[in-house]
Every structure is written in structure tokens, then in C-alpha cells.
Write a protein that holds these residues in place. Structure first.
Motif, PDB file in Angstrom:
ATOM      1  N   THR A  37     -43.233   8.320 -10.879  1.00 18.61           N
ATOM      2  CA  THR A  37     -43.896   7.057 -11.640  1.00 18.61           C
ATOM      3  C   THR A  37     -45.326   7.201 -11.341  1.00 18.61           C
ATOM      4  O   THR A  37     -45.666   8.244 -10.677  1.00 18.61           O
ATOM      5  CB  THR A  37     -43.213   5.802 -10.751  1.00 18.61           C
ATOM      6  N   GLN A  97     -50.029   7.017 -17.499  1.00 18.67           N
ATOM      7  CA  GLN A  97     -48.466   7.267 -17.850  1.00 18.67           C
ATOM      8  C   GLN A  97     -48.278   8.394 -18.716  1.00 18.67           C
ATOM      9  O   GLN A  97     -47.406   9.152 -18.568  1.00 18.67           O
ATOM     10  CB  GLN A  97     -47.782   5.864 -18.353  1.00 18.67           C
ATOM     11  N   THR A 103     -46.890  12.151 -18.273  1.00 16.26           N
ATOM     12  CA  THR A 103     -45.597  12.328 -18.865  1.00 16.26           C
ATOM     13  C   THR A 103     -45.675  13.648 -19.555  1.00 16.26           C
ATOM     14  O   THR A 103     -44.727  14.283 -19.718  1.00 16.26           O
ATOM     15  CB  THR A 103     -45.018  11.234 -19.763  1.00 16.26           C
ATOM     16  N   PHE A 126     -40.318  10.702 -16.291  1.00 14.62           N
ATOM     17  CA  PHE A 126     -41.159   9.573 -15.730  1.00 14.62           C
ATOM     18  C   PHE A 126     -40.452   8.198 -15.689  1.00 14.62           C
ATOM     19  O   PHE A 126     -39.843   7.827 -16.604  1.00 14.62           O
ATOM     20  CB  PHE A 126     -42.465   9.204 -16.813  1.00 14.62           C
TER      21      PHE A 126
END
Length: 283
Positions: free
Chosen positions: A172, A214, A218, A227
Motif C-alpha cells: 500500500t 498510488q 502501481t 496495490f
């Protein structure tokens, strides 16, 4: 006990992610060594400590001393106390230089984050640190990364595979939902510097969030499904995703932490106690 390396930029790192991690690791008996670009003590993002400058009146010298929204967005009291203790630690006061770090001298690596572009870009874009991160992964030593620290890991390329060291791992990081919500608030309350919460901005033709943590992380993974974010079925979904509640040493309910083999990751300062505890338990 383990010898843990925490590299930091010269300035603007997140105080919660570094200091709470240092505190948890130290209390667990691990030895923490810091490293900075020039071997001088680093300085955290001052707005994340004071909250000053995060309100509509934050650009006015006298009025900025009266934060309101800033009190909600800055590091909480636990993190500020941890930071005050950390900066008195002799290892913090006398860090290594980045170019003097020998990964073989350490058992584990922790990568804090921070979003303020003026200081964090040097850290995130350092080829020296990226090689260091790759060395830890290739030696299969414990590595932890939180928030933008995951971006540094994602940019670190394995000499063996030619791919990101996170390729094949589940992780994450700061989610676009959390990054975008903070950015939206700052565009109103800090209108003279609306991009304070975005380290990298999209260029013409790029979709919204393309340069978010993010999405960049990813793109480095083996599969977009690697992810991970809080599943909607989680009983504490709202608590974990509101961006308003933070974990404590005794309450992990607001936190979301992912562990995959020797690697631990988390999203933002609100996960840091649980993140650091999970990492400490690997050693």
C-alpha cells in the motif's frame, strides 16, 4: 537486536512517520541510525509540526500564529512529543551522509515519507538512495516504507531483474483518495500555494492522479491488484479511510498496514504506530 537505517531528506520529511517509527523501534531495543544528504541533522516539515500556514489566513504573519484547520492537519500530540524526543537523540544529531552508508552494516531499512516538494524531491529522486534500497531488498533484509517512502522504494530498480524492487510484492502507500482530499482542502485554505500537498503534478494530457503516489507505485508493480487499499468489507472501513482518525500504540483500528514477506508498508501518518510495531516484530 537489529541495526536499523532511516534515511531522511535535509528538510520537509513527515515528523509523525519518522519520529513515531524511531520511538517504537528504540523502545523495542533496536538501534536506529539516520542518514541525510550532507551528514547534518534533518528538519521536519514545519507546517506539519505547528499547523501554521494551513488556514485561509496562514499567509499573514501575525494571524498565522492562530491555526484552526492547521491543528487538525498537523502531527498529533503523540507524534510531536516523539519528534521532540527524537531530535535530542545523539544518532539523530550526528547522522551519516547518504554517500557514506554501507547497507551491509545494517539489518533493516525504514523509509519515512513527506509531501512537501521543496525538500522531498531530493530524497525521492536520489539514485544513491535508490541503489541503497535495492541492496536491502536483494539481501532480503526487512524493509518498511510509509506514504511517499513507498514511492522511493517503487523507483528503486533491482540490478538482478531490471525492475522495481516492489515488482512481485503487495503494497500500500498514500492513496489517491487521501492525497486528493488533502489537496482539495489546501487549494482553498492555502490558496496562495494550492499545491502544497502534491509533490508531483500532472502534465498536460495526463489524467487526474496520474502523478499521485498510488498511481506511480502501481505502475511499478507486477499487477495493479498488488496495490492494496482498505476493503469495503472491513468493519472499520470509515474509520480507516476518513483521513481524520489516527492509530495509537493501543488502538490499531484506524490503521491499514500491509506485510508481504520481509516488507511492510502503510499509507499515511495515521497508520504509523501499527506500521512501526509490525516492522519491529520482523526483527
Amino acid at each position: 537486536m537489529a541495526r536499523v537505517l532511516i534515511p531522511l531528506p535535509a528538510r520537509d520529511f513527515d515528523p509523525s512517520e519518522a519520529a513515531v517509527s524511531w520511538q517504537v523501534l528504540s523502545k523495542a531495543g533496536h538501534t536506529v541510525t539516520f542518514a541525510t544528504p550532507d551528514g547534518r541533522s534533518a528538519a521536519a516539515d514545519d507546517m506539519m509540526l505547528s499547523g501554521e500556514g494551513l488556514d485561509l489566513w496562514g499567509g499573514i504573519p501575525l494571524l498565522k500564529k492562530l491555526p484552526l484547520i492547521g491543528l487538525l492537519m498537523r502531527a498529533n500530540s503523540d507524534a510531536r512529543n516523539a519528534y521532540a524526543a527524537m531530535i535530542t537523540d545523539r544518532n539523530y544529531a550526528a547522522p551519516l551522509r547518504w554517500d557514506a552508508v554501507d547497507p551491509s552494516a545494517f539489518d533493516a531499512l525504514l523509509l519515512p515519507g513527506g509531501h512537501r516538494a521543496r525538500g522531498m524531491r531530493e530524497y525521492l529522486e536520489s539514485e544513491m538512495l535508490q541503489r541503497c534500497v535495492a541492496d536491502f531488498f536483494e539481501a532480503q533484509k526487512p524493509v518498511a516504507a510509509i506514504c511517499h517512502g513507498v514511492l522511493l522504494a517503487a523507483r528503486s530498480i533491482s540490478a538482478k531483474t531490471g525492475r522495481s524492487v516492489l515488482y512481485g510484492y503487495k503494497t500500500t502507500a498514500l492513496t489517491w483518495a487521501l492525497e486528493n482530499s488533502a489537496w482539495k482542502v489546501a487549494r482553498i485554505t492555502r490558496f496562495w500555494d494550492p499545491n502544497y500537498y502534491r509533490t508531483y503534478l500532472e502534465k498536460a494530457g495526463e489524467s487526474d492522479g496520474y502523478m499521485s503516489v498510488q498511481q506511480e507505485v502501481t505502475r511499478a508493480l507486477a499487477s495493479p491488484g498488488d496495490f492494496l487499499d482498505v476493503p469495503k468489507t472491513d468493519p472499520d472501513f470509515r474509520r480507516k479511510t476518513s483521513g481524520l482518525q489516527r492509530d495509537t500504540m493501543d488502538d490499531a483500528r484506524p490503521a491499514f498496514v500491509v506485510q508481504d514477506r520481509n516488507y511492510v508498508s502503510a499509507r499515511w501518518p495515521g497508520d504509523v504506530h501499527t506500521f512501526a510495531k509490525a516492522f519491529a516484530s520482523l526483527m
